[in-house]
Design an enzyme around this catalytic site. Structure first.
Site, PDB file in Angstrom:
ATOM      1  N   PHE A 311       0.880  -1.180   0.000  1.00 35.53           N
ATOM      2  CA  PHE A 311       0.000   0.000   0.000  1.00 35.53           C
ATOM      3  C   PHE A 311       0.905   1.213   0.000  1.00 35.53           C
ATOM      4  CE2 PHE A 311      -1.517   3.775   2.036  1.00 35.53           C
ATOM      5  CZ  PHE A 311      -2.824   3.922   1.609  1.00 35.53           C
ATOM      6  N   GLU A 312       0.694   2.105  -0.921  1.00 36.39           N
ATOM      7  CA  GLU A 312       1.325   3.421  -0.788  1.00 36.39           C
ATOM      8  C   GLU A 312       0.593   4.409  -1.680  1.00 36.39           C
ATOM      9  OE1 GLU A 312       5.259   2.407  -3.636  1.00 36.39           O
ATOM     10  OE2 GLU A 312       5.519   2.718  -1.512  1.00 36.39           O
TER      11      GLU A 312
END
Ligand SMILES: Nc1nc2c(ncn2[C@@H]2O[C@H](COP(=O)(O)OP(=O)(O)OP(=O)(O)O)[C@@H](O)[C@H]2O)c(=O)[nH]1
Ligand SMILES: [Mg+2]
Length: 424
Positions: A311-312
């Site tokens: 996740f980013e």
């Protein structure tokens, strides 16, 4: 005597109970046929002729109507009986777009054709919890051409435009300076030591691509922000605002929801290469950096903390900037993507911690996320309730000993959300 009167009392109670049941059945459950539906009226959740008891505590909103699909005609009104149409009309829009400006941003997924059903699950979650109201684009990248099924299914799920790109060969192959024999021996050794993905060539290409190339792909040139989405993730809460806009308006360059310690076996010399970079390019190191997140001894050794990069949400211009490219090229020349098994998570994290100002990195407490095997479930009952979360707070990884999120809070002098102590 006491036993006898007790028995009579029980008989009386049974009789009263029985009469109550009979009364209830005879008065409440018979259909009243009060509101026949005629052709041309909308279908209601109530069955024809059935009215919602006004005393019911489960309030049914009888203003909810589906598009016209059914017509039921009372036989007393017409000889003709129509069969209910079981195929509903398909609305062209599920919900109206949220008001306000959009940021120049896209979702980005690296995937194989075989990942289709796992990425379909992820897209559905992202759409349901957020993007159905925002309609951001989605870029898909692959080292092979995407097949028709992949394109068809993903296009049907994404509310924004979809873009499909193939990765140039030199972004997904061994650079010429890599000694193939040495790299092969490393893979064999890691296979014997059972290091996860230790014997995989494709995993190494993937990590190198995510570290140094995805943001240079022609399809991403037009965008300023990206949000990375992997197959089989979950989003547990509604996202009630635009995180891209939050990033831009607050001048954030990188963000995370989960952090943890890296397997040391996969990065034994990553910190040596990092220190070489710091020495060669002191001008790239931010005066207000987050070295305290990475090291417990002022930069001498790496404590293995990293933001979990599956996740980013981040700024693409930062990744395309000279400081980041110089950092990546230093690492790439040292060969650790192939002579060890450097992951893109520690690479992005070290870069963000050294090249950015502390306040350019953001922790999204309100984006609830799962990627096997870790969960970020927002701390604070009030937040979870308001965002209609379905994660179990007991699964939250944030404050567990193997997470680095407490360290991030301490370094940035942030107040931990109420209730964090109970989850340690
Ligand atoms: N096109 C392509 N994509 C890949 C390849 N290997 C991995 N990916 C993608 O790269 C991302 C990371 O790979 P994953 O297999 O999820 O790696 P991981 O998250 O470390 O490990 P998991 O626990 O298996 O999820 C995912 O989006 C994958 O779909 C590959 O060989 N080709
Ligand atoms: Mg994954």
């Amino acid at each position: 005597m006491a036993t006898g009167s007790g028995r009579y009392l029980r008989y009386i109670l049974f009789a009263v109970f029985g009469i109550t049941i009979i009364y209830f059945i005879s008065t409440s459950s018979l259909p009243s046929y009060a509101q026949p539906l005629t052709s041309g009226t909308a279908f209601s959740w109530e069955r024809p002729g059935e009215s919602t008891p006004s005393s019911s505590t489960n309030e049914i909103d009888d203003s909810i109507h589906l598009p016209q699909t059914t017509s039921v005609v009372e036989s007393s009104q017409s000889e003709e009986t129509t069969t209910p149409n079981v195929i509903p009309t398909i609305p062209s829009e599920l919900s109206p777009p949220a008001p306000g400006e959009r940021i120049n941003a896209t979702f980005i997924t690296l995937a194989r054709n075989t990942d289709i059903w796992e990425i379909a699950r992820s897209i559905r979650q992202v759409e349901d919890r957020f993007n159905r109201n925002y309609n951001y684009d989605w870029v898909f990248l692959n080292d092979k051409p995407f097949d028709e099924t992949f394109k068809k299914v993903t296009t049907s799920l994404v509310s924004g435009k979809t873009h499909y790109g193939e990765i140039p060969v030199d972004h997904w192959s061994f650079p010429p300076w890599i000694d193939q024999k040495k790299a092969e021996a490393v893979r064999e050794d890691m296979r014997r030591r059972k290091i996860i993905y230790g014997d995989s060539v494709s995993y190494r290409h993937m990590c190198r691509f995510e570290s140094g190339f995805f943001f240079r792909h022609p399809l991403l040139q037009q965008f300023e922000y990206y949000w990375r989405v992997e197959p089989s993730i979950e989003l547990f809460c509604d996202i009630h605002y635009d995180p891209f806009r939050f990033m831009k308006e607050n001048k954030k360059k990188y963000s995370f929801v989960l952090s943890l310690y890296e397997y040391v076996e996969t990065i034994p010399t990553l910190w040596d290469s990092t220190k070489k970079f710091i020495k060669a390019h002191p001008e790239h190191i931010s005066p207000d950096n987050s070295m305290g997140f990475l090291s417990d001894d002022g930069g001498d050794t790496y404590n293995k903390c990293h933001f979990w990069s599956n996740f980013e949400i981040g700024n693409l211009d930062w990744l395309r900037s000279k400081p980041y490219i110089d950092f990546f090229e230093t690492l790439d020349k040292d060969g650790g993507f192939f002579y060890e098994r450097w992951g893109d998570a520690p690479v992005h994290s070290i870069a963000a911690s050294l090249l950015l100002r502390k306040d350019e990195i953001h922790f999204f407490n309100d984006i609830a996320y799962y990627h096997v095997p870790f969960t970020h479930c927002p701390t604070g009952e009030d937040v979870r309730r308001k965002l209609r979360c379905h994660c179990n707070p007991a699964d939250n990884f944030d404050w567990k000993p193997y997470s680095c999120t407490s360290r991030f809070f301490d370094l940035n002098k942030l107040k931990k959300p109420e209730g964090w102590e109970t989850q340690v």
